[in-house]
Scaffold this motif. Structure first.
Motif, PDB file in Angstrom:
ATOM      1  N   ASN A  81     -21.092  -9.703 -17.610  1.00 24.61           N
ATOM      2  CA  ASN A  81     -21.742 -10.301 -16.575  1.00 24.61           C
ATOM      3  C   ASN A  81     -22.334  -9.118 -15.921  1.00 24.61           C
ATOM      4  N   GLN A  82     -22.836  -9.473 -14.782  1.00 27.24           N
ATOM      5  CA  GLN A  82     -23.689  -8.363 -13.840  1.00 27.24           C
ATOM      6  C   GLN A  82     -22.938  -7.149 -13.476  1.00 27.24           C
ATOM      7  N   GLN A  83     -21.867  -7.432 -13.059  1.00 25.78           N
ATOM      8  CA  GLN A  83     -20.991  -6.275 -12.406  1.00 25.78           C
ATOM      9  C   GLN A  83     -20.625  -5.311 -13.716  1.00 25.78           C
ATOM     10  N   ASN A  84     -20.475  -6.038 -14.867  1.00 22.60           N
ATOM     11  CA  ASN A  84     -19.820  -4.985 -15.983  1.00 22.60           C
ATOM     12  C   ASN A  84     -20.813  -4.183 -16.581  1.00 22.60           C
ATOM     13  N   ALA A  85     -22.407  -4.933 -16.284  1.00 20.73           N
ATOM     14  CA  ALA A  85     -23.423  -4.285 -17.336  1.00 20.73           C
ATOM     15  C   ALA A  85     -23.713  -3.114 -16.974  1.00 20.73           C
ATOM     16  N   HIS A  86     -24.116  -2.169 -17.673  1.00 17.68           N
ATOM     17  CA  HIS A  86     -24.425  -0.538 -17.308  1.00 17.68           C
ATOM     18  C   HIS A  86     -25.819  -0.701 -16.875  1.00 17.68           C
ATOM     19  N   PHE A 120     -13.048   0.557  -7.536  1.00 20.97           N
ATOM     20  CA  PHE A 120     -13.702   0.164  -9.038  1.00 20.97           C
ATOM     21  C   PHE A 120     -14.407  -1.223  -8.621  1.00 20.97           C
ATOM     22  N   HIS A 121     -15.677  -1.252  -9.112  1.00 22.40           N
ATOM     23  CA  HIS A 121     -16.587  -2.509  -8.941  1.00 22.40           C
ATOM     24  C   HIS A 121     -16.847  -3.296 -10.226  1.00 22.40           C
ATOM     25  N   SER A 122     -16.253  -2.764 -11.199  1.00 26.05           N
ATOM     26  CA  SER A 122     -16.446  -3.547 -12.573  1.00 26.05           C
ATOM     27  C   SER A 122     -14.954  -3.489 -13.403  1.00 26.05           C
ATOM     28  N   ASP A 125     -14.219   0.147 -18.489  1.00 26.07           N
ATOM     29  CA  ASP A 125     -13.695   1.711 -18.826  1.00 26.07           C
ATOM     30  C   ASP A 125     -14.689   2.795 -18.367  1.00 26.07           C
ATOM     31  N   THR A 126     -16.042   2.432 -18.540  1.00 21.26           N
ATOM     32  CA  THR A 126     -17.133   3.267 -18.041  1.00 21.26           C
ATOM     33  C   THR A 126     -17.042   3.849 -16.736  1.00 21.26           C
ATOM     34  N   GLU A 127     -16.690   3.223 -15.876  1.00 22.73           N
ATOM     35  CA  GLU A 127     -16.668   3.335 -14.400  1.00 22.73           C
ATOM     36  C   GLU A 127     -15.545   4.574 -14.154  1.00 22.73           C
ATOM     37  N   THR A 128     -14.369   4.872 -15.059  1.00 22.45           N
ATOM     38  CA  THR A 128     -13.679   5.975 -15.077  1.00 22.45           C
ATOM     39  C   THR A 128     -14.507   7.281 -15.324  1.00 22.45           C
TER      40      THR A 128
END
Ligand code: F6R
Length: 613
Positions: A81-86, A120-122, A125-128
């Protein structure tokens, strides 16, 4: 199959990045995004769906600047979804990242960051990673140092590109392990970065490839490379000829070598979309199966040819162990001639890279004629084996060009494992705790494959010692017995050296007569339930003067004292071990064939897709 494209130079980065992402569309993805530094501020546009949707978004909210990063995502942690997209932003919006790979210790890093107040907004794991970079940047005020410190904290295999509004004249790229490549292309006052060459070869053919454990600081003027410990490394520039085949081959000598190395990525690609991380469940919607359907299956017939058949032999053990459904494995070219016992409670499961192998298709037809349900595990999307099945699992590993199958051998091992867990779950053979454990084990496999590949130099040396042998015996037991077949097949098909795979316990019933100092024996002897038995096999071979090459588990102190050569694999739960033990044998065959000067990608008499009976 995530893709990365980045640009720094004098032009508008947005169209360059979007066009580069389009060149990677063939790899598959479920969302896409771009971040550009616009008037000193990082602006992100991203969304689920195709790149056309991203383009529409950019048309509505234009994005312009001379430095930017982009990404196509295949969901691992969190839905597409949009939130999880990079790209993903730091909390203060000053640092942004695109990432390929899986942060294995993301749960503990997330807890640590949450305890410090991170929001966290998504679900990724990338946000970490970007939050850690932000935290280290706050202390060091140095983006390169912050990236280095962060990469020391994250476990797993990764490729990242980072941009910061605080250091607006550079991009940072880093690679840890083998989660796909990071290629840096040189232009005139501009630089390009991509996970795959097709994204940037129209702009540049002067390429520097990041090695494992390296970081690049990329400015408009060029690139400087250092290790993650800060040691400077000279940037090697390679000239890539302008044709799509060479572009695809990247810095590998052969497609087979590339595809062996791609396994870190292909092993996770094949899991994509099949693991529900919310409740640790496997979902295989394309099988169109429900609990009643799963409970109704009385027997599974796996049918395939060659390497795919060997994958099926491993699959039989995994499926029977987890589901207790009886599984038979049948050479496809025999299936229709022996009147197999198949009825409407039987599933005929075909495994095929090409999906066009005549014998496999004929076996499927025979299954259909007898009223079975047809499933297939296929790499080539839209192929006959996929179209004619009632349910399918796509391998999702991209085209395999080398005639000798490698990534299309290990991917179906993962698919069969997922299928077994899925069936066991639907049929109530396993409880949630066991399901969690099985999936957690599976998620470790791509990284462990990367660790196995790190032993390539030792395998290459062993290949040099044994390249002149005339005949080789491969022995395995239990779940690794089919790997003896597969190791022998890989060697014979590309090196033309005679090789036989045997169940180790059968050695004493005949092949032992062959053993002398001129017949090396390859034993697959990881630390598992069959280990002791394999050791006695080693001793029997040694007692007859045989040279023994062992595939063994790191940390095994006994085996090096008994054998002539060890090809190491990291420890792994037994159901998954064939994925790792097959890799050194692929490399062994590859290096022997190249040292003999043979055409490994197109061995004599073989075709990639065998469409005749
Ligand atoms: C060996 C190899 C072949 C194929 C076999 C089946 O490396 O590639 O043995 O596995 O010809 O091909 P597919 O999987 O396309 O049905």
């Amino acid at each position: 199959m995530c893709g990365i494209v980045a640009y720094i130079g004098g032009q508008n980065a947005t169209p360059i990045i979007v066009n580069g992402l389009k060149k990677l569309e063939y790899r598959g993805y479920d969302s896409a995004g771009v971040a550009v530094l616009q008037n000193g501020k990082i602006e992100v546009r991203r969304d689920a769906g195709k790149i056309a949707r991203l383009e529409a978004l950019i048309a509505e909210q234009p994005l312009s600047g001379s430095i930017g990063i982009g990404h196509t995502r295949w969901a691992t942690h969190g839905a597409p979804n949009q939130q999880n997209a990079h790209p993903h932003l730091s909390s203060n919006g000053e640092i942004v990242i695109v990432h390929n790979g899986i942060v294995e210790n993301y749960l503990s890093l997330r807890d640590e960051l949450l305890a410090e107040g991170a929001v966290f907004h998504s679900e990724t794991d990338t946000e970490t990673i970007v939050f850690l970079i932000e935290r280290y940047f706050a202390v060091t005020q140095d983006l390169a140092k912050a990236v280095q410190l962060t990469m020391k904290r994250v476990k797993g295999a990764h490729g990242i590109v980072v941009m910061s509004a605080k250091e607006p004249d550079k991009l940072l790229a880093a690679r840890l392990g083998n989660a796909g490549g990071v290629a840096i292309g040189r232009g005139n006052g501009e630089m390009f970065i991509a996970s795959d060459l097709p994204a940037i070869v129209e702009h540049t053919r002067e390429i520097t490839f990041l090695e494992n454990g390296q970081m690049a600081v990329v400015t408009r003027q060029g690139v400087s490379i250092q290790t993650l410990d800060g040691q400077k490394v000279p940037a090697q520039i390679q000239h890539i000829p302008w044709d799509p085949v060479s572009a695809e081959k990247g810095n590998y000598r052969h497609f087979m070598q590339k595809e062996i190395h791609e396994q870190v990525r292909s092993l996770s690609d094949t899991m994509i979309g099949r693991i529900d991380f919310d409740d640790y469940r496997i979902t295989l919607p394309d099988l169109r199966l429900d609990a009643a359907g799963a409970r109704g299956i009385k027997r599974i017939f796996i049918t395939a040819c060659g390497t795919a058949l060997h994958a099926g032999l491993v699959g039989k053990i995994i499926i029977e162990h987890l589901t207790r459904i009886p599984v038979e494995v049948m050479v496809a070219s025999e299936f229709r001639y022996i009147d197999p016992i198949v009825d409407s409670d039987t599933v005929v499961l075909a495994i095929s890279q090409s999906g066009e192998t005549a014998d496999t298709l004929a076996a499927m037809e025979e299954g259909r004629r007898k009223g079975a349900k047809l499933w297939s595990i296929v790499n080539a999307i839209g192929s006959q084996a996929m179209r004619s099945a009632d349910g399918a699992i796509a391998m999702q590993v991209g085209p395999e060009i080398g005639v000798a199958s490698t990534k299309a051998f290990t991917a179906p091992l993962v698919d069969l494992y997922m299928l077994a867990v899925y069936l066991a779950d639907l049929r109530g053979n396993i409880n949630p705790a066991k399901r969690f454990e099985l999936i957690r084990d599976l998620l470790m496999v791509p990284t462990l494959a990367g660790k196995t590949l790190e032993h390539e130099p030792e395998v290459e040396k062993a290949a040099a010692k044994y390249k002149d042998m005339r005949s080789v015996l491969y022995l395995g037991r239990g779940i690794n017995m089919p790997i003896a077949y597969e190791g022998a097949l890989k060697l014979k098909e590309i090196s033309y050296i005679h090789a036989e795979g045997y169940p180790a316990g059968e050695m004493k019933h005949g092949p032992i007569a062959l053993i002398d100092q001129d017949l090396p024996v390859v034993v697959i002897a990881p630390k598992d339930a069959w280990y002791e038995k394999m050791i006695s096999q080693v001793e029997q071979a040694k007692a007859r003067g045989g040279k023994v090459i062992a595939v063994a588990t790191e940390g095994d102190a006994l085996i090096p004292t008994l054998v002539d050569e060890v090809l190491w694999v990291p420890p792994v739960p037994w159901l998954l071990s064939p994925i790792l033990t097959s890799i050194p044998l692929q490399l062994f065959a590859y290096h022997i064939a190249t040292q003999l000067g043979l055409d490994v990608d197109q061995p004599r008499n073989l075709a990639k897709s065998v469409t005749v009976e």
